[in-house]
Scaffold this motif. Structure first.
Motif, PDB file in Angstrom:
ATOM      1  N   GLN A 196       0.855  -1.187   0.000  1.00 40.62           N
ATOM      2  CA  GLN A 196       0.000   0.000   0.000  1.00 40.62           C
ATOM      3  C   GLN A 196       0.889   1.235   0.000  1.00 40.62           C
ATOM      4  O   GLN A 196       2.064   1.166   0.354  1.00 40.62           O
ATOM      5  N   HIS A 197       0.315   2.371  -0.378  1.00 34.84           N
ATOM      6  CA  HIS A 197       1.105   3.598  -0.516  1.00 34.84           C
ATOM      7  C   HIS A 197       0.412   4.743   0.223  1.00 34.84           C
ATOM      8  O   HIS A 197      -0.764   5.010  -0.005  1.00 34.84           O
ATOM      9  N   ASP A 198       1.153   5.400   1.103  1.00 31.65           N
ATOM     10  CA  ASP A 198       0.648   6.575   1.820  1.00 31.65           C
ATOM     11  C   ASP A 198       1.560   7.762   1.551  1.00 31.65           C
ATOM     12  O   ASP A 198       2.797   7.632   1.625  1.00 31.65           O
ATOM     13  N   VAL A 199       0.960   8.921   1.250  1.00 31.78           N
ATOM     14  CA  VAL A 199       1.726  10.154   1.100  1.00 31.78           C
ATOM     15  C   VAL A 199       1.715  10.868   2.446  1.00 31.78           C
ATOM     16  O   VAL A 199       0.655  11.252   2.950  1.00 31.78           O
ATOM     17  N   VAL A 200       2.887  11.046   3.046  1.00 31.80           N
ATOM     18  CA  VAL A 200       2.977  11.578   4.406  1.00 31.80           C
ATOM     19  C   VAL A 200       4.164  12.532   4.527  1.00 31.80           C
ATOM     20  O   VAL A 200       4.999  12.641   3.627  1.00 31.80           O
ATOM     21  N   ARG A 201       4.210  13.187   5.686  1.00 32.50           N
ATOM     22  CA  ARG A 201       5.348  14.031   6.060  1.00 32.50           C
ATOM     23  C   ARG A 201       6.021  13.395   7.265  1.00 32.50           C
ATOM     24  O   ARG A 201       5.386  13.164   8.295  1.00 32.50           O
ATOM     25  N   ILE A 202       7.309  13.081   7.158  1.00 34.98           N
ATOM     26  CA  ILE A 202       8.034  12.431   8.253  1.00 34.98           C
ATOM     27  C   ILE A 202       8.413  13.462   9.307  1.00 34.98           C
ATOM     28  O   ILE A 202       8.969  14.519   8.985  1.00 34.98           O
ATOM     29  N   THR A 203       8.105  13.161  10.566  1.00 34.50           N
ATOM     30  CA  THR A 203       8.387  14.096  11.659  1.00 34.50           C
ATOM     31  C   THR A 203       9.450  13.572  12.621  1.00 34.50           C
ATOM     32  O   THR A 203      10.086  14.361  13.322  1.00 34.50           O
ATOM     33  N   ALA A 204       9.648  12.241  12.674  1.00 40.43           N
ATOM     34  CA  ALA A 204      10.638  11.689  13.601  1.00 40.43           C
ATOM     35  C   ALA A 204      10.930  10.236  13.254  1.00 40.43           C
ATOM     36  O   ALA A 204      10.096   9.543  12.675  1.00 40.43           O
ATOM     37  N   THR A 205      12.124   9.806  13.606  1.00 40.75           N
ATOM     38  CA  THR A 205      12.485   8.393  13.522  1.00 40.75           C
ATOM     39  C   THR A 205      13.022   7.982  14.884  1.00 40.75           C
ATOM     40  O   THR A 205      13.872   8.673  15.459  1.00 40.75           O
ATOM     41  N   LYS A 206      12.535   6.860  15.387  1.00 44.15           N
ATOM     42  CA  LYS A 206      12.906   6.446  16.736  1.00 44.15           C
ATOM     43  C   LYS A 206      13.123   4.946  16.803  1.00 44.15           C
ATOM     44  O   LYS A 206      12.659   4.191  15.951  1.00 44.15           O
TER      45      LYS A 206
END
Length: 207
Positions: free
Chosen positions: A26-36
């Motif tokens: 599946q494909h979602d268009v998003v804005r990345i805010t953090a990686t943890k």
């Protein structure tokens, strides 16, 4: 009997549809805010995570998992896990978790100056069970309105539909050529046997 038949058919269709929905990309268009990286203690949700990595024993119920935190264009938070699939199921053959985590960190952006990213993933998000879709690929796009065409899903489901139709036709042909003639022959044999039995008893009682 028909009610039972269609109930079974409905359950089978729902199970197959759920399996495909979980497994296919599946494909979602998003804005990345953090990686943890977070420590997860597994329970009933264990089957929805990847198998233990090389540094973990099979009995471990706690380990660290990479996560990618994002927001979609409507401002809704969408959290992905980032785990290798290896040679297991589903067959994405993903071995680049660390590289994907670094790539996601490099794509972090703010609400005021967003950078939109297509996250290709599989799986479901369920807050009650604490399960997350697994990200397998990241790709930058120019707008949150970009809508990737799921070519793989279209081709796969088309091929699956063609296979199901072919099997259905083969079964129908087998039924017409083999099953129905056999049933007709059995019916004629039973009818003939019934006629002979009726004649026998008629002769017995006529004496």
């Amino acid at each position: 009997m028909a009610y039972v038949k269609w109930t079974i058919v409905t359950i089978v269709v729902l199970v197959i549809a759920g399996f495909l929905h979980y497994t296919l990309p599946q494909h979602d268009v998003v804005r990345i805010t953090a990686t943890k990286e977070r420590q997860i203690t597994f329970g009933e949700n264990r089957i929805f995570f990847a198998s233990n990595g090389a540094g973990n024993s099979e009995g471990d119920n706690t380990r660290f998992v990479n996560f990618i935190e994002t927001f979609n264009r409507d401002g809704k938070p969408v959290v992905f896990r980032n785990e290798d699939t290896g040679w297991g199921w589903p067959p994405y053959f993903k071995f680049d978790t660390s590289n994907l985590q670094a790539k996601a960190s490099d794509m972090i952006s703010t609400k005021e100056n967003p950078e939109w990213v297509v996250v290709t993933h599989y799986g479901w998000r369920n807050e009650y069970l604490s399960i997350y879709p697994n990200a397998v690929e990241l790709r930058p796009v120019g707008s949150p309105d970009d809508s990737p065409i799921p070519w793989f899903n279209i081709l796969f489901l088309g091929a699956l539909a063609a296979l199901v139709i072919w099997i259905w036709q083969m079964l129908a042909r087998f039924k017409e050529d083999r099953i129905e003639p056999m049933l007709d022959e059995m019916g004629e044999s039973l009818e003939s046997a019934g006629d002979r039995a009726e004649g026998f008893w008629r002769r017995v009682f006529s004496r």
